[in-house]
Scaffold this active site. Structure first.
Site, PDB file in Angstrom:
ATOM      1  N   ALA A  15       0.832  -1.213   0.000  1.00  0.00           N
ATOM      2  CA  ALA A  15       0.000   0.000   0.000  1.00  0.00           C
ATOM      3  C   ALA A  15       0.862   1.256   0.000  1.00  0.00           C
ATOM      4  CB  ALA A  15      -0.923  -0.006   1.207  1.00  0.00           C
ATOM      5  N   ARG A  21      -3.715   8.685 -10.184  1.00  0.00           N
ATOM      6  CA  ARG A  21      -4.854   8.779 -11.103  1.00  0.00           C
ATOM      7  C   ARG A  21      -6.207   8.953 -10.405  1.00  0.00           C
ATOM      8  NH1 ARG A  21      -3.971   3.647 -14.690  1.00  0.00           N
ATOM      9  NH2 ARG A  21      -2.474   3.144 -13.042  1.00  0.00           N
ATOM     10  N   LYS A  28      -5.382   6.866  -2.006  1.00  0.00           N
ATOM     11  CA  LYS A  28      -6.216   5.922  -2.774  1.00  0.00           C
ATOM     12  C   LYS A  28      -6.774   4.790  -1.932  1.00  0.00           C
ATOM     13  CE  LYS A  28      -4.406   2.922  -5.836  1.00  0.00           C
ATOM     14  NZ  LYS A  28      -3.902   2.477  -7.162  1.00  0.00           N
ATOM     15  N   GLN A  81       8.432   1.790   3.181  1.00  0.00           N
ATOM     16  CA  GLN A  81       9.252   1.622   1.976  1.00  0.00           C
ATOM     17  C   GLN A  81      10.107   2.869   1.790  1.00  0.00           C
ATOM     18  OE1 GLN A  81       7.136   0.549  -1.597  1.00  0.00           O
ATOM     19  NE2 GLN A  81       8.989   0.592  -2.852  1.00  0.00           N
ATOM     20  N   GLY A 110      -3.146  -3.536  -1.588  1.00  0.00           N
ATOM     21  CA  GLY A 110      -4.134  -2.752  -0.837  1.00  0.00           C
ATOM     22  C   GLY A 110      -5.212  -2.121  -1.695  1.00  0.00           C
ATOM     23  N   GLU A 163       7.012  -7.603 -17.659  1.00  0.00           N
ATOM     24  CA  GLU A 163       6.181  -6.409 -17.523  1.00  0.00           C
ATOM     25  C   GLU A 163       5.798  -5.867 -18.903  1.00  0.00           C
ATOM     26  OE1 GLU A 163       4.908  -5.022 -14.460  1.00  0.00           O
ATOM     27  OE2 GLU A 163       5.431  -7.124 -14.298  1.00  0.00           O
ATOM     28  N   LYS A 367     -34.219  13.181  17.800  1.00  0.00           N
ATOM     29  CA  LYS A 367     -32.807  13.098  18.174  1.00  0.00           C
ATOM     30  C   LYS A 367     -32.717  12.793  19.654  1.00  0.00           C
ATOM     31  CE  LYS A 367     -30.533  16.059  20.103  1.00  0.00           C
ATOM     32  NZ  LYS A 367     -29.867  17.239  20.691  1.00  0.00           N
ATOM     33  N   ASN A 393     -49.639   9.627  23.235  1.00  0.00           N
ATOM     34  CA  ASN A 393     -49.924  10.121  21.891  1.00  0.00           C
ATOM     35  C   ASN A 393     -49.536  11.588  21.812  1.00  0.00           C
ATOM     36  OD1 ASN A 393     -51.402   9.396  19.241  1.00  0.00           O
ATOM     37  ND2 ASN A 393     -52.130  11.438  19.799  1.00  0.00           N
ATOM     38  N   ASN A 402     -35.674  22.241  23.127  1.00  0.00           N
ATOM     39  CA  ASN A 402     -34.643  21.653  24.003  1.00  0.00           C
ATOM     40  C   ASN A 402     -33.428  22.543  24.187  1.00  0.00           C
ATOM     41  OD1 ASN A 402     -34.101  21.225  21.265  1.00  0.00           O
ATOM     42  ND2 ASN A 402     -32.749  19.506  21.706  1.00  0.00           N
TER      43      ASN A 402
HETATM   44  C1  UD1 Z   1       2.255  -4.812 -10.967  1.00  0.00           C
HETATM   45  C2  UD1 Z   1       3.059  -6.012 -11.487  1.00  0.00           C
HETATM   46  C3  UD1 Z   1       2.397  -6.516 -12.768  1.00  0.00           C
HETATM   47  C4  UD1 Z   1       0.960  -6.877 -12.509  1.00  0.00           C
HETATM   48  C5  UD1 Z   1       0.225  -5.680 -11.911  1.00  0.00           C
HETATM   49  C6  UD1 Z   1      -1.170  -6.077 -11.503  1.00  0.00           C
HETATM   50  C7  UD1 Z   1       5.329  -5.644 -10.787  1.00  0.00           C
HETATM   51  C8  UD1 Z   1       6.679  -5.219 -11.199  1.00  0.00           C
HETATM   52  N1  UD1 Z   1       4.402  -5.603 -11.734  1.00  0.00           N
HETATM   53  O1  UD1 Z   1       2.256  -3.797 -11.931  1.00  0.00           O
HETATM   54  O2  UD1 Z   1       3.076  -7.652 -13.248  1.00  0.00           O
HETATM   55  O3  UD1 Z   1       0.320  -7.281 -13.713  1.00  0.00           O
HETATM   56  O4  UD1 Z   1       0.903  -5.221 -10.725  1.00  0.00           O
HETATM   57  O5  UD1 Z   1      -1.878  -4.947 -11.114  1.00  0.00           O
HETATM   58  O6  UD1 Z   1       5.147  -6.034  -9.655  1.00  0.00           O
HETATM   59  N2  UD1 Z   1       3.429  -0.648  -4.678  1.00  0.00           N
HETATM   60  C9  UD1 Z   1       4.181  -0.404  -3.562  1.00  0.00           C
HETATM   61  N3  UD1 Z   1       5.434   0.105  -3.709  1.00  0.00           N
HETATM   62  C10 UD1 Z   1       5.951   0.399  -4.938  1.00  0.00           C
HETATM   63  C11 UD1 Z   1       5.172   0.157  -6.076  1.00  0.00           C
HETATM   64  C12 UD1 Z   1       3.909  -0.373  -5.919  1.00  0.00           C
HETATM   65  O7  UD1 Z   1       3.738  -0.653  -2.438  1.00  0.00           O
HETATM   66  O8  UD1 Z   1       7.080   0.870  -4.984  1.00  0.00           O
HETATM   67  C13 UD1 Z   1       2.069  -1.188  -4.522  1.00  0.00           C
HETATM   68  C14 UD1 Z   1       1.025  -0.240  -5.034  1.00  0.00           C
HETATM   69  O9  UD1 Z   1       0.542   0.574  -3.983  1.00  0.00           O
HETATM   70  C15 UD1 Z   1      -0.043  -1.178  -5.547  1.00  0.00           C
HETATM   71  C16 UD1 Z   1       0.733  -2.408  -5.965  1.00  0.00           C
HETATM   72  O10 UD1 Z   1       1.965  -2.345  -5.314  1.00  0.00           O
HETATM   73  O11 UD1 Z   1      -0.956  -1.574  -4.536  1.00  0.00           O
HETATM   74  C17 UD1 Z   1       0.909  -2.498  -7.455  1.00  0.00           C
HETATM   75  O12 UD1 Z   1       1.540  -1.339  -7.918  1.00  0.00           O
HETATM   76  P1  UD1 Z   1       1.260  -0.809  -9.391  1.00  0.00           P
HETATM   77  O13 UD1 Z   1       2.204   0.283  -9.645  1.00  0.00           O
HETATM   78  O14 UD1 Z   1      -0.187  -0.588  -9.568  1.00  0.00           O
HETATM   79  O15 UD1 Z   1       1.603  -2.119 -10.248  1.00  0.00           O
HETATM   80  P2  UD1 Z   1       2.509  -2.255 -11.511  1.00  0.00           P
HETATM   81  O16 UD1 Z   1       3.939  -2.122 -11.105  1.00  0.00           O
HETATM   82  O17 UD1 Z   1       1.984  -1.443 -12.575  1.00  0.00           O
END
Ligand code: UD1
Ligand code: CA
Length: 486
Positions: A15, A21, A28, A81, A110, A163, A367, A393, A402
């Site tokens: 998460a 977006r 989000k 992270q 998440g 990817e 209330k 009634n 009040n």
């Molecule tokens: C990732 C996968 C892809 C898969 C797709 C499915 C990788 C490299 N790619 O794509 O193969 O088809 O998910 O939706 O794993 N997140 C972090 N830290 C980061 C980056 C992301 O916690 O540094 C979390 C995001 O909050 C999200 C999830 O990981 O919940 C996926 O991140 P997102 O950037 O949407 O996925 P992709 O890398 O595009």
């Protein structure tokens, strides 16, 4: 080999992403569907596996997200992270937060709210029964744009995940679009062998088109190291769909609602129009409840047997008793006793408790009020900070005054009281059992049991006032005609 899976050592919920977006000031994963945040759905699915450690990896809007996460699950481990981007780095730091683990490590997102405990359990069971190093949850989709592609060997085992952007690059450089054309995608949900995971992550680099540490690289590395890497395919695309923008939020919200409504219908609830009925995931409905169109049931609302709710009704954290009827009503944090009748056009605010066979009718606002068994507030009024006894009634248009402008005060009305239309109770004030108030009474002093209270202002009659002061008007003409006849 056991057919039942054992609980995983850890579930790591990712998460940390920014969710750009969504174009929102709210992180989000804190947006909600079905009355629960996206990450709340993810945590609940994770908890169903009964993991030894439950970890959430955060970064974007850390403080707000962490506060929400800990409110949802107090025994959650928070992992931060750092600035190294990518899902691989996120998982690596999730593992660091709990020390070394052996056994199964599950990774989920998440922002993927419809994943069910059943699918997660099936993934883990498959993973453990097959003795896999990695098992990825995959799906075949009509448009794989943006997703990692699952590459399989002749025997169907997974060799690697590529990817989308890297697959495009290969196609550009070689003219071979085989990878791009693969329709089986990585959902981003996996079961790993914990040791394989940490050993492989140590070897993952950021040498790719996006300059990120890809979790997906673990699959290729695990395979090269001799591990069995497999994919578990789900047919339910909604379960693996993530929320990236508000269009997806609405789509998944509607789908979740459709699933919730279907579950209640199958358990004996009549939902006249499921498409205009919204039921949060924590709502409880008994058998033979009927929900009429345009009704929203939120929070921890519970509806008992045989009750009818709607049309056009919104209930937030409301308990409705057996066989009650609630029509065209907005109610929050209230208890509506069995066999009662509420609405239409009724506004019930927090702390309203309506006794058995009670009534709160049209254009009433209530209330913080206890209304006894069989008591009726039938039309046009306000009852706040009050106790109303059994079978009393309350006449049309009664008001509990009040608020004195500074403090709130209580009105206490006994049992079997009859109040005249337009009575105003100037709180604090008490009305004894069986007392009466006259129409238009303004009650400032306590009324003893059985007394009648009224405010003695003589009614004056000024003869011919209209004929003199409104001469020539329609009223004056009508009055003149009536006078001529008599
Ligand atoms: C990732 C996968 C892809 C898969 C797709 C499915 C990788 C490299 N790619 O794509 O193969 O088809 O998910 O939706 O794993 N997140 C972090 N830290 C980061 C980056 C992301 O916690 O540094 C979390 C995001 O909050 C999200 C999830 O990981 O919940 C996926 O991140 P997102 O950037 O949407 O996925 P992709 O890398 O595009
Ligand atoms: Ca995504």
């Amino acid at each position: 080999m056991s057919l039942n899976s054992s609980s995983p050592a850890a579930v790591i919920v990712l998460a940390a992403g920014a969710g750009t977006r969504m174009k929102s000031s709210l992180p989000k994963v804190l947006h909600s569907i079905g009355g629960r945040s996206l990450v709340g759905h993810a945590l609940d699915a994770a908890v169903s596996l009964k993991p030894e450690h439950l970890v959430a990896v955060v970064r974007h809007e850390r403080e707000r997200v962490v506060e929400h996460l800990l409110a949802h699950n107090s025994d959650l481990v928070i992992a931060d992270q750092d600035e190294i981007p990518g899902t691989g780095r996120a998982v690596e730091q999730g593992l660091e937060a709990i020390g070394s683990v052996s056994g199964t490590v599950v990774v989920t997102y998440g922002d993927v709210p419809l994943l069910t405990p059943e699918t997660l359990t099936a993934l883990v069971t498959e993973h453990q029964n097959a003795g896999n190093a990695v098992t990825v949850l995959s799906a075949n989709v009509p448009d794989a744009t943006g997703y990692g592609r699952i590459v399989r060997d002749d025997s169907g085992l997974v060799t690697q995940i590529v990817e989308h952007k890297d697959a495009l690059k290969v196609a550009e450089e070689t003219g071979d679009s085989t990878l791009v054309d693969i329709s089986e995608i990585n959902s981003g949900i996996y079961a790993f062998d914990g040791e394989v995971l940490s050993q492989s992550l140590a070897q993952v680099t950021t040498d790719n088109v996006q300059g990120e540490k890809y979790l997906t690289d673990v699959l290729g590395l695990a395979r090269e190291a001799g591990g069995r890497v497999a994919a578990y395919v789900t047919d339910d695309l909604m379960e693996v769909e993530g929320v990236n923008d508000r269009v997806q939020l609405a789509t998944l919200g509607a789908e979740l609602n459709r699933r919730v409504a279907e579950r209640w219908m199958r358990s004996g609830v009549t939902i006249v129009d499921p498409s205009t009925t919204w039921i949060d995931v924590d709502v409880e409905l008994a058998q033979d409840v009927t929900i009429k169109p345009n009704t929203q049931l939120h929070g921890t609302t519970t509806i008992a047997n045989g009750a009818t709710i709607g049309p056009d009704t919104t209930l937030n954290d409301v308990q409705v008793g057996e066989n009650s009827t609630v029509r065209r009503t907005v109610a929050t944090q209230a208890i509506i006793g069995p066999g009662s009748n509420v609405g239409p056009f009724t506004y019930i605010r927090p702390g309203t408790v309506l006794g058995e066979h009670g009534k709160i009718g049209a254009f009433y606002e209530t209330k913080n009020v206890n209304i006894g068994r069989g008591a009726k507030l039938s039309h046009l009024g306000y009852a706040g900070d009050a106790d109303i006894g059994e079978n009393t009634n309350i006449g049309c248009g009664n008001i509990t005054a009040n608020y004195d402008g500074v403090n709130k005060h209580r009105t206490t009305i006994g049992a079997e009281v009859r109040t005249g239309s337009n009575t105003v109770f100037t709180a604090p004030v008490e009305i004894g059992d069986g007392a009466y108030t006259a129409a238009g009474a303004v009650v400032r002093k306590n009324v003893p049991p059985g007394a009648l209270t009224m405010n003695a202002v003589d009614q004056r009659i000024i003869e011919d006032w209209v004929l003199e002061r409104r001469a020539g008007s329609a009223a004056a003409e009508a009055a003149q005609k009536a006078r001529d006849k008599s």
